[in-house]
Enzyme design. Structure first.
Site, PDB file in Angstrom:
ATOM      1  N   HIS A 105       0.578  -1.396  -0.292  1.00 35.31           N
ATOM      2  CA  HIS A 105       0.193  -0.450  -0.139  1.00 35.31           C
ATOM      3  C   HIS A 105       0.992   1.212  -0.095  1.00 35.31           C
ATOM      4  O   HIS A 105       2.022   1.482   0.275  1.00 35.31           O
ATOM      5  CB  HIS A 105      -0.946  -0.116   1.310  1.00 35.31           C
ATOM      6  CG  HIS A 105      -2.029   0.869   1.552  1.00 35.31           C
ATOM      7  ND1 HIS A 105      -1.965   2.593   1.358  1.00 35.31           N
ATOM      8  CD2 HIS A 105      -3.413   0.753   1.325  1.00 35.31           C
ATOM      9  CE1 HIS A 105      -2.798   2.604   1.997  1.00 35.31           C
ATOM     10  NE2 HIS A 105      -3.761   1.996   1.345  1.00 35.31           N
TER      11      HIS A 105
ATOM     12  N   ASP B  91       3.131  -4.322   7.859  1.00 36.66           N
ATOM     13  CA  ASP B  91       2.021  -3.803   7.573  1.00 36.66           C
ATOM     14  C   ASP B  91       0.981  -4.580   8.133  1.00 36.66           C
ATOM     15  O   ASP B  91       0.643  -5.213   7.151  1.00 36.66           O
ATOM     16  CB  ASP B  91       2.156  -2.570   6.808  1.00 36.66           C
ATOM     17  CG  ASP B  91       0.202  -2.654   6.525  1.00 36.66           C
ATOM     18  OD1 ASP B  91      -0.806  -2.395   7.100  1.00 36.66           O
ATOM     19  OD2 ASP B  91       0.581  -1.780   4.854  1.00 36.66           O
TER      20      ASP B  91
ATOM     21  N   GLN C  16      -4.678  -5.284   6.693  1.00 36.39           N
ATOM     22  CA  GLN C  16      -4.916  -6.643   6.257  1.00 36.39           C
ATOM     23  C   GLN C  16      -5.858  -7.725   6.612  1.00 36.39           C
ATOM     24  O   GLN C  16      -6.201  -8.575   6.311  1.00 36.39           O
ATOM     25  CB  GLN C  16      -5.106  -5.861   4.567  1.00 36.39           C
ATOM     26  CG  GLN C  16      -4.898  -5.026   4.103  1.00 36.39           C
ATOM     27  CD  GLN C  16      -6.866  -4.783   3.932  1.00 36.39           C
ATOM     28  OE1 GLN C  16      -7.506  -5.135   3.745  1.00 36.39           O
ATOM     29  NE2 GLN C  16      -6.495  -3.485   3.323  1.00 36.39           N
TER      30      GLN C  16
ATOM     31  N   LYS D  30     -10.746  -1.266  10.187  1.00 36.43           N
ATOM     32  CA  LYS D  30     -10.550  -2.554   8.786  1.00 36.43           C
ATOM     33  C   LYS D  30     -10.625  -3.936  10.432  1.00 36.43           C
ATOM     34  O   LYS D  30     -11.403  -4.689   9.861  1.00 36.43           O
ATOM     35  CB  LYS D  30      -8.662  -2.371   8.660  1.00 36.43           C
ATOM     36  CG  LYS D  30      -8.708  -1.717   7.403  1.00 36.43           C
ATOM     37  CD  LYS D  30      -8.126  -1.845   6.494  1.00 36.43           C
ATOM     38  CE  LYS D  30      -7.408  -0.577   5.750  1.00 36.43           C
ATOM     39  NZ  LYS D  30      -8.218  -0.639   4.831  1.00 36.43           N
TER      40      LYS D  30
ATOM     41  N   CYS E  84      -4.220   2.096  -3.742  1.00 37.28           N
ATOM     42  CA  CYS E  84      -3.254   2.884  -3.392  1.00 37.28           C
ATOM     43  C   CYS E  84      -2.219   1.871  -3.527  1.00 37.28           C
ATOM     44  O   CYS E  84      -1.111   1.764  -2.710  1.00 37.28           O
ATOM     45  CB  CYS E  84      -3.768   2.973  -2.083  1.00 37.28           C
ATOM     46  SG  CYS E  84      -4.527   4.293  -1.377  1.00 37.28           S
TER      47      CYS E  84
END
Length: 415
Positions: free
Chosen positions: A132, A209, A212, A235, A373
């Protein structure tokens, strides 16, 4: 932190009961029952989260930590209790290692700026081609300041990380590995543990990260051995405007503050200012107190689901979607990794992704379209963008089938 719904009191998994916990899912859009398949962008919130935030504002709102009154004590207890909930969720060693941020993006910027003093000209920062923008741009900005270089790890046509590329790029100039746990476009689950293991052998710091990943499975930062792990609340079925950074305490101690102001100080004078202890050194100003309470309620809600059954249900949704691809002529999937969360990016020959999204919306079906993104990844696949359906545990097999019925209708309009 909050009362749980009937569907989650005994660690069961009944999708029809669970859907009753999410008020927004019961509405109609454009005269059709809402089919919400944009969970990768932002997931919906259970009633338990809404109730927890409402209760905070009705019963305990005050600023935290220094109020010499009952409401201040209540707010501080709830706020720091939420930090402990996040610590337990990530299996961090201490709440000192949990820093509140506005989300994944701010957390990565905080770490990038904090590690900048470690970088010099010629140093390298490894990221992957599937990142991202939030895990590319902050490193580019720091590289420009320090003379370091951002180096991309390649991906395979199937959308998996190219391990040979990673091994060849990891060298004595590498200082940081910043990589996504799960791709927001492809759904690919990266082999984080072996990546971290190899990086540690080279003395490379690692940032993961997890934006997700956390909606689909629970990470264990101690088992992974990463130096930093970041995620966003919205999220994870919690409110917007808040996220968390896990960082190893010894690294956070070394890093300079990211922002200055109240709360992050120990003592201020015109001659010298000293910093507060962890984690408050990185939390300037009044924090997002109600949002922290809401995030904790979201985690509590998830903890009271049968997580194994939840993951199995999500896998079944993706499997059903894959089975139906052949029913839409000209449809192809971008990203066919062997291990994926329930995310499907696709294109249909002769149709622009934005047209697909608009026409599905007319049928009450919400998906995401565009570059997500992740422009470097779009360039890799030679497409301007894709359509993306991202599923959550509250979605049903019938909703998957409605998606493909909708795509078939659209495809017939243009043939």
């Amino acid at each position: 932190m909050s009362d749980l719904s009937m569907a989650t009191k005994t660690k069961t998994f009944d999708v029809n009961a669970i859907r009753q916990d999410f008020p927004i899912l019961s509405q109609e859009v454009n005269g059709k029952p809402l089919v919400y398949l944009d969970n990768g962008a932002s997931a919906q919130k259970p009633q338990a989260v809404l109730d927890a935030m409402d209760r905070y504002y009705r019963e305990m709102h005050s600023n935290v930590h220094r109020g010499a009154h009952t409401l201040g004590d209540r707010a501080t207890t709830a706020f720091e209790g939420a930090r402990e909930t996040v610590r337990a969720f990530l299996n961090a060693g201490s709440t000192r290692e949990i820093v509140w941020t506005r989300g994944t993006t701010e957390a990565i910027n905080l770490v990038a700026n904090g590690l900048a003093p470690r970088l010099k000209e010629g140093d390298e920062i490894l990221v992957s081609h599937m990142e991202h923008h939030a895990n590319i741009v902050p490193w580019q900005m720091i590289a420009e300041r320090t003379g370091a270089k951002v180096v991309p790890i390649q991906v395979t046509p199937e959308g998996e990380l190219d391990m040979a590329s990673f091994t060849s790029l990891l060298n004595d100039r590498t200082r940081i590995l910043a990589i996504t746990h799960v791709s927001n476009v492809l759904g690919t689950v990266n082999p984080i543990a072996p990546l971290i293991e190899q990086a540690k052998k080279q003395g490379v710091l690692t940032l993961i990260d997890g934006a997700q990943a956390v909606p689909h499975f629970q990470p264990d930062v101690q088992a992974l051995g990463c130096d930093f792990y970041v995620f966003s609340s919205h999220k994870l079925f919690g409110p917007t405007g808040i996220g968390a950074l896990y960082g190893r305490a010894e690294l956070l101690e070394e890093m300079p503050p990211y922002q200055g102001g109240g709360e992050m100080i120990e003592r201020v004078s015109f001659e010298r200012t000293t910093w507060n202890v962890l984690p408050y050194k990185f939390e300037a100003g009044t924090p997002a107190i109600a949002e922290a309470v809401g995030l904790a309620a979201a985690i509590d809600y998830l903890n009271n689901l049968d997580r194994a059954a939840m993951e199995a249900a999500e896998s079944a949704l993706l499997q059903r979607a894959n089975e139906l691809v052949e029913t839409v002529p000209g449809m192809s999937i971008i990203g066919t990794a062997r291990r994926k969360v329930p995310v499907m990016s696709f294109k249909i020959e002769g149709l622009h992704p934005s047209d697909i999204g608009t026409l599905l919306d007319q049928q009450g079906i919400a998906i995401r379209t565009g570059h997500h993104c992740a422009m470097p990844l779009m360039d890799f696949y030679g497409v301007p963008g894709t359509a993306r359906a991202s599923f959550a545990f509250y979605n049903t097999q019938q909703e998957v089938e409605k998606l493909f019925t909708g795509l078939q209708k659209i495809q017939r309009l243009f043939t």
